[in-house]
Design an enzyme around this catalytic site. Structure first.
Site, PDB file in Angstrom:
ATOM      1  N   GLU A   1     -28.137  -8.636   9.817  1.00 24.43           N
ATOM      2  CA  GLU A   1     -29.137  -8.520   8.756  1.00 24.43           C
ATOM      3  C   GLU A   1     -30.435  -7.887   9.286  1.00 24.43           C
ATOM      4  O   GLU A   1     -31.057  -7.078   8.606  1.00 24.43           O
ATOM      5  CB  GLU A   1     -29.402  -9.909   8.142  1.00 24.43           C
ATOM      6  CG  GLU A   1     -30.475  -9.983   7.081  1.00 24.43           C
ATOM      7  CD  GLU A   1     -30.241  -9.096   5.864  1.00 24.43           C
ATOM      8  OE1 GLU A   1     -29.157  -8.514   5.707  1.00 24.43           O
ATOM      9  OE2 GLU A   1     -31.191  -8.942   5.082  1.00 24.43           O
TER      10      GLU A   1
ATOM     11  N   LYS B   1     -31.690  -1.330  -6.171  1.00 27.60           N
ATOM     12  CA  LYS B   1     -31.675  -2.794  -6.007  1.00 27.60           C
ATOM     13  C   LYS B   1     -30.429  -3.422  -6.614  1.00 27.60           C
ATOM     14  O   LYS B   1     -29.966  -4.457  -6.160  1.00 27.60           O
ATOM     15  CB  LYS B   1     -32.928  -3.358  -6.677  1.00 27.60           C
ATOM     16  CG  LYS B   1     -33.101  -4.838  -6.505  1.00 27.60           C
ATOM     17  CD  LYS B   1     -34.005  -5.139  -5.344  1.00 27.60           C
ATOM     18  CE  LYS B   1     -34.086  -6.607  -5.016  1.00 27.60           C
ATOM     19  NZ  LYS B   1     -33.989  -6.864  -3.578  1.00 27.60           N
TER      20      LYS B   1
ATOM     21  N   ASN C   1     -25.182   4.664 -17.910  1.00 25.85           N
ATOM     22  CA  ASN C   1     -25.171   3.977 -16.616  1.00 25.85           C
ATOM     23  C   ASN C   1     -23.712   3.672 -16.309  1.00 25.85           C
ATOM     24  O   ASN C   1     -23.022   3.081 -17.131  1.00 25.85           O
ATOM     25  CB  ASN C   1     -25.991   2.688 -16.738  1.00 25.85           C
ATOM     26  CG  ASN C   1     -25.720   1.680 -15.632  1.00 25.85           C
ATOM     27  OD1 ASN C   1     -25.729   0.491 -15.843  1.00 25.85           O
ATOM     28  ND2 ASN C   1     -25.470   2.145 -14.435  1.00 25.85           N
TER      29      ASN C   1
HETATM   30  C1  F6R Z   1     -30.171  -5.002   1.349  1.00 23.93           C
HETATM   31  C2  F6R Z   1     -29.714  -5.252   0.012  1.00 23.93           C
HETATM   32  C3  F6R Z   1     -28.307  -4.926  -0.337  1.00 23.93           C
HETATM   33  C4  F6R Z   1     -27.759  -5.979  -1.294  1.00 23.93           C
HETATM   34  C5  F6R Z   1     -26.371  -5.566  -1.793  1.00 23.93           C
HETATM   35  C6  F6R Z   1     -25.762  -6.628  -2.686  1.00 23.93           C
HETATM   36  O1  F6R Z   1     -31.509  -5.310   1.521  1.00 23.93           O
HETATM   37  O2  F6R Z   1     -30.456  -5.713  -0.806  1.00 23.93           O
HETATM   38  O3  F6R Z   1     -27.505  -4.803   0.792  1.00 23.93           O
HETATM   39  O4  F6R Z   1     -27.690  -7.196  -0.623  1.00 23.93           O
HETATM   40  O5  F6R Z   1     -26.465  -4.380  -2.519  1.00 23.93           O
HETATM   41  O6  F6R Z   1     -26.570  -6.866  -3.798  1.00 23.93           O
HETATM   42  P1  F6R Z   1     -26.520  -8.237  -4.561  1.00 23.93           P
HETATM   43  O7  F6R Z   1     -26.968  -9.291  -3.649  1.00 23.93           O
HETATM   44  O8  F6R Z   1     -27.432  -8.036  -5.728  1.00 23.93           O
HETATM   45  O9  F6R Z   1     -25.095  -8.435  -4.988  1.00 23.93           O
END
Ligand code: F6R
Length: 614
Positions: free
Chosen positions: A487, A609, A103
């Site tokens: 958003e 995610k 990864n």
């Molecule tokens: C959209 C989404 C992404 C995350 C981004 C940051 O629905 O989930 O735009 O917000 O990849 O991820 P985090 O919040 O985990 O740092």
């Protein structure tokens, strides 16, 4: 992104690997693969696309691995090379004796590949990972020791990696290492697990050790040995994970996204417990470790985040500036890390991240900390790499978010910003007590108002149906709801692939208005308050260019009926808290459009995610 797992023990390895990969599917789903020690050789099984395709491949080969108890697995989010079977992990050396999963991104892979090809390495894929397989294999030829070969090979690698490695000449061993990518070892009785993240192992053990950068761990059924980059033995910090295995269920909803949207009222209630006791009591935020004196004298804040978290950060800016009079800069982490930032010990740096693993944000936080800034982290994962960097940690406690499109974690982040801004305002005495009291009273009412929206979604469904055929979509707003427009547009883009853009409505006339005609839907987030009339005029301007006008509003204003073709109504709410209400119909609109179009709502194409590559 990408998820890796490994297992050595006495249980049937393939079941453990597949279940682990299933828990890590949020990290990618372009392809999947496992490598298993099957008697005298290592067998590799791979499939393009989702994990279920790999499961179908495995069914056909079941007899080959029934007794196998050691192996590694991978779920891919493609970086180098298309998502094909050839590019799927695990990757092997020329003879197939050495097998790895990876990864991260190997930045010097082209140079390494050229050198290795000269030595006779035969490459089958376009991935950066395959160079690591060949490189370790060449080191192994010299050193005849897998741990040493891994350690020496990583000294030549630039970039980020978490690696699990097995070798057919050392049949009862797994070796793993990492740099700037997450990896943990689950410790069982006579068995060990390796994984990018807790959900892959929590069913089997709660005892685990997080690897630090450049450490190498060697696992046999009997023991684990941890060494540093020089090969010195290190003490092992095995901790008990604060997690319970959770059965991730859709609870009767068609998709996780819809379930997570419906969880939002309770998410807010949970956050408020213990922090907002009553309208007359001060906000309790013991998580903030800055002294009151420092907070009082703070004159600058930087908030760093990506994607949806960046939009939450933009609302954070608006309310902190409004409530506390402190200047706040917002920046996308990926931009922050490649320029000369003006950050120092007098700057409070806030990192916002659902996953707590986003590589760009993590790097930015480390960079700011190195300059002496206090790092306050707002995250949904208190066990994440970012949380471990935190000087102050505000866990948003939204619960596991499965759907790739963030919904409840966004609302939880925004609520956390309200609490933080009110907490600071109380310390600074920067907001009059009547305003604070009414803000608190309104915030307590928000979950109920969201429940009102969720109890009747017919208008939103109708709107989704009516506009699902469009190719483009424009969202406009002003002031505190400008981030809501961004958003809302991001949600629609992500899961329906419609080209949606959010604009501050006053900017329309500076260019975007040229795009408007009778085919373009323009959704105006028209919440009552200081910019209501201004936004109404901007909406008139769009209407005059024949755009298909939609309003999302809490206003009862009769003239809206003439101006708009479709109106989505939401309950009364004060302007300062309106982003918490306005976002809900936009999440639902994106959801129902995607659902209507038959898209893969929970796992949209090309996304993951947790974005652990820069
Ligand atoms: C959209 C989404 C992404 C995350 C981004 C940051 O629905 O989930 O735009 O917000 O990849 O991820 P985090 O919040 O985990 O740092």
């Amino acid at each position: 992104m990408c998820g890796i797992v490994g297992y050595i023990g006495n249980q049937s390895v393939v079941d453990i690997l597949i279940d682990g990969l299933h828990q890590l599917e949020y990290r990618g789903y372009d392809s999947a693969g496992v490598a298993v020690q099957c008697g005298e050789k290592i067998n590799v099984y791979k499939a393009e696309g989702k994990l279920e395709n790999l499961s179908s491949v495995l069914i056909q080969h079941k007899k080959e691995f029934t007794a196998a108890t050691l192996g590694i697995g991978h779920i891919r989010w493609a970086t180098h090379g298309a998502p094909t079977v050839l590019n799927a992990h695990p990757h092997t050396c020329n003879c197939g004796s050495l097998v790895i999963v990876h990864n991260g991104i190997i930045e010097n892979f082209k140079e390494l590949r050229a050198e290795l090809e000269k030595k006779g390495a035969k490459f089958r894929s376009q991935t950066d990972t395959e160079v690591v397989a060949h490189l370790i294999a060449y080191k192994y030829e010299e050193l005849k020791d897998l741990t040493k070969a891994v350690r020496e090979a990583t000294k030549e690698i630039d970039g980020a990696y978490a690696l699990c490695v097995m070798h057919n000449d050392e049949k009862d061993k797994l070796v793993a290492t990492k740099r700037n990518a997450p990896l943990l070892v689950g410790v069982g009785e006579g068995e060990f697990f390796l994984a990018s993240d807790v959900p892959a192992i929590i069913k089997h053990t709660k005892r685990a050790m997080y690897l630090n950068d450049n450490q190498v761990v060697t696992l046999t059924r009997e023991k684990m040995v941890l060494t540093d980059a020089e090969g010195n033995i290190l003490p092992q910090k095995v901790e008990t994970l604060p997690w319970e295995p959770v059965a991730l269920s859709k609870m009767g909803y068609k998709h996780f996204m819809l379930k997570e949207i419906h969880e939002q009222p309770d998410v807010i209630r949970n956050i408020l417990v213990g922090k907002l006791h009553s309208v007359d009591e001060p906000i309790v935020l013991n998580e903030v470790k800055l002294t009151k004196e420092t907070l009082k004298n703070l004159n600058r804040i930087q908030i760093i985040a990506c994607g949806t978290s960046l939009h939450a950060a933009m609302i954070g800016k608006y309310i902190i500036e409004n409530f506390c009079g402190i200047s706040v800069d917002i920046e996308a982490s990926s931009e922050y890390i490649y320029r000369k930032t003006v950050t120092d010990e007098k700057t409070l740096v806030i990192g916002v991240s659902q996953s707590g693993e986003t590589a760009d944000t993590l790097t930015a936080i480390k960079q700011a900390k190195a300059k002496g800034s206090h790092a306050l982290i707002i995250t949904n994962r208190p066990d994440s790499a970012m949380a471990r960097e935190a000087d102050s940690l505000i866990p948003v406690s939204a619960g596991i978010e499965v759907s790739v499109a963030a919904t409840k974690s966004y609302i939880a982040q925004v609520v956390s910003f309200y609490l933080l801004a009110m907490y600071m305002a109380e310390i600074k005495n920067s907001l009059d007590s009547a305003t604070l009291t009414s803000l608190k009273a309104d915030l307590i009412q928000i979950p109920q108002k969201i429940e009102q929206i969720l109890s009747d979604k017919n208008d939103i469904k109708e709107c989704a149906k009516k506009y699902s055929g469009t190719r483009d979509f424009i969202y406009i707003a002003r002031g505190i709801n400008y981030p809501t427009a961004l958003e809302g547009a991001l949600k629609l883009k992500e899961i329906s692939y419609i080209n949606a853009t959010g604009y501050p409505a006053g900017e329309l006339k500076h260019g975007p208005i040229a795009m408007l005609d009778e085919s373009m839907p323009v959704l105006s987030i028209l919440m009552t308050g200081s910019v209501y009339e201004k936004l109404l005029s901007n909406s008139e301007e769009a209407k005059a260019r024949n755009a298909r006008m939609i309003a999302l509003t809490n206003s009862k204003d009769a003239k809206l009926n003439d101006l708009f073709d479709f109106i989505i109504r939401v309950p009364e709410v004060s302007e300062l808290l309106s982003p918490l209400i306005a976002m809900i119909p936009l999440q639902l609109l994106a959801y129902y459009i995607a659902e209507y179009l038959g898209k893969d709502v929970d796992q949209p194409r090309n996304l993951a995610k947790s974005v652990t590559v820069e």
